[in-house]
Write an enzyme that holds these catalytic residues in place. Structure first.
Site, PDB file in Angstrom:
ATOM      1  N   HIS A  98      -1.145  -0.279  -5.131  1.00  0.00           N
ATOM      2  CA  HIS A  98      -2.207  -0.454  -4.133  1.00  0.00           C
ATOM      3  C   HIS A  98      -2.703  -1.900  -4.203  1.00  0.00           C
ATOM      4  O   HIS A  98      -2.820  -2.470  -5.289  1.00  0.00           O
ATOM      5  CB  HIS A  98      -3.357   0.527  -4.399  1.00  0.00           C
ATOM      6  CG  HIS A  98      -4.332   0.555  -3.271  1.00  0.00           C
ATOM      7  ND1 HIS A  98      -5.269  -0.439  -3.087  1.00  0.00           N
ATOM      8  CD2 HIS A  98      -4.486   1.410  -2.236  1.00  0.00           C
ATOM      9  CE1 HIS A  98      -5.957  -0.173  -1.983  1.00  0.00           C
ATOM     10  NE2 HIS A  98      -5.497   0.948  -1.452  1.00  0.00           N
ATOM     11  N   GLU A 170       0.391  -0.836   4.108  1.00  0.00           N
ATOM     12  CA  GLU A 170      -1.036  -1.098   4.276  1.00  0.00           C
ATOM     13  C   GLU A 170      -1.251  -2.597   4.425  1.00  0.00           C
ATOM     14  O   GLU A 170      -1.263  -3.331   3.417  1.00  0.00           O
ATOM     15  CB  GLU A 170      -1.822  -0.628   3.041  1.00  0.00           C
ATOM     16  CG  GLU A 170      -1.832   0.849   2.841  1.00  0.00           C
ATOM     17  CD  GLU A 170      -3.056   1.306   2.031  1.00  0.00           C
ATOM     18  OE1 GLU A 170      -3.781   2.164   2.522  1.00  0.00           O
ATOM     19  OE2 GLU A 170      -3.286   0.791   0.929  1.00  0.00           O
TER      20      GLU A 170
HETATM   21  P1  PGA Z   1      -9.259   2.673   4.018  1.00  0.00           P
HETATM   22  O1  PGA Z   1      -8.443   2.552   2.648  1.00  0.00           O
HETATM   23  O2  PGA Z   1      -8.728   3.867   4.743  1.00  0.00           O
HETATM   24  O3  PGA Z   1     -10.681   2.855   3.585  1.00  0.00           O
HETATM   25  O4  PGA Z   1      -9.023   1.404   4.769  1.00  0.00           O
HETATM   26  C1  PGA Z   1      -7.052   2.710   2.646  1.00  0.00           C
HETATM   27  C2  PGA Z   1      -6.538   2.322   1.294  1.00  0.00           C
HETATM   28  O5  PGA Z   1      -7.022   1.321   0.732  1.00  0.00           O
HETATM   29  O6  PGA Z   1      -5.643   2.998   0.742  1.00  0.00           O
END
Ligand code: PGA
Length: 262
Positions: A98, A170
């Site tokens: 992450h 992401e």
């Molecule tokens: P968010 O977080 O949905 O609050 O943007 C996603 C993540 O960091 O996995």
């Protein structure tokens, strides 16, 4: 072409107390009683709540529990770290790489890869996060950065691991806690996810690459999820902030199921 199952992963981060995490788990169990959701749901509490949340959700159909991170080392003198073996009794899934962990702990692509390999060897499904920073995007390095992360990851994996591996794209600048957080154009995000699948196809062949599940993550809510999962090749979402609200998490899961069924 094989049908990939929809997947919604909730990353609870460090948002709740132990009691709060147990309450969300209980609510999910209550809300799901007698209801069928056509996707897999995974919730990822913090380490101290893993045993309790996994017990609370044991036997709840379609829901399982994951950890938010894991050490790339198997055991040893790593103060504060948690190993694959230590999460194994409680977690069927584990987020790795992450961006918040990469930034905070200086985790490298190679360490993310090592953690993914250890998880797979233990029968735990890794949800590997990849994504570019705001600066990388601004300097047109998005594709290069994704290629780098995915190539390092896949180079040491086997073809069979694609049935259990999940990659979450992401864009770091789209995570809800970034300021400002900007929602990406869903088609643009899906383009990057297509690149991920192409890299998997280049490594393992296109049939194997069809087994890989790829999620979108970053500011997903019940309102905006349809736009992301309507894009081809998007198998579900990784949800942060909205995932600690049980009703919203289930609404997101239902929407993912509905959109994929059409
Ligand atoms: P968010 O977080 O949905 O609050 O943007 C996603 C993540 O960091 O996995």
């Amino acid at each position: 072409m094989m049908e990939r199952e929809g997947l919604v992963v909730g990353n609870w981060k460090m948002e709740l107390s132990h009691k709060g995490e147990c309450e969300v788990a209980r609510s999910l169990k209550r809300l799901l009683a007698g209801r069928k959701v056509g996707v897999e749901i995974v919730v990822c509490p913090s380490y101290p709540s893993l045993p309790a949340v996994s017990e609370l959700l044991a036997g709840v159909a379609r829901v399982s529990v994951g950890a938010q991170d894991v050490s790339p080392e198997e055991s040893g003198a790593y103060t504060g770290a948690v190993s694959v073996g230590q999460i194994a009794p409680f977690a069927k899934w584990c987020i790795v790489g992450h961006s918040e962990v990469r930034a905070r702990a200086g985790v490298t692509d190679e360490q993310v890869q090592a953690a993914a390999s250890l998880l797979l060897a233990r029968g735990i499904s890794p949800v590997v996060c990849v994504g570019e920073s705001r600066e990388e995007r601004a300097s047109d390095r998005t594709v290069a950065r994704i290629e780098e992360q995915v190539t390092v990851l896949l180079n040491k994996l086997t073809r069979t691991s694609l049935t259990r591996l999940v990659i979450a794209y992401e864009p770091i600048w789209a995570i809800s806690t970034q300021s400002p957080s900007v929602l990406p154009d869903p088609a643009e995000a899906a383009g990057i996810m297509l690149l991920v699948r192409k890299l998997a196809a280049a490594r393992f062949g296109s049939e194997a690459a069809q087994r890989l599940r790829i999620l979108y993550g970053g500011s997903v809510t019940a309102d905006n999820v349809p736009a992301f999962v309507a894009e081809p090749g998007v198998d579900g979402v990784l949800v942060g902030g909205a995932s600690v609200r049980p009703r919203e998490l289930l609404q997101i899961a239902q929407t993912v199921a509905d959109v994929r069924a059409t």
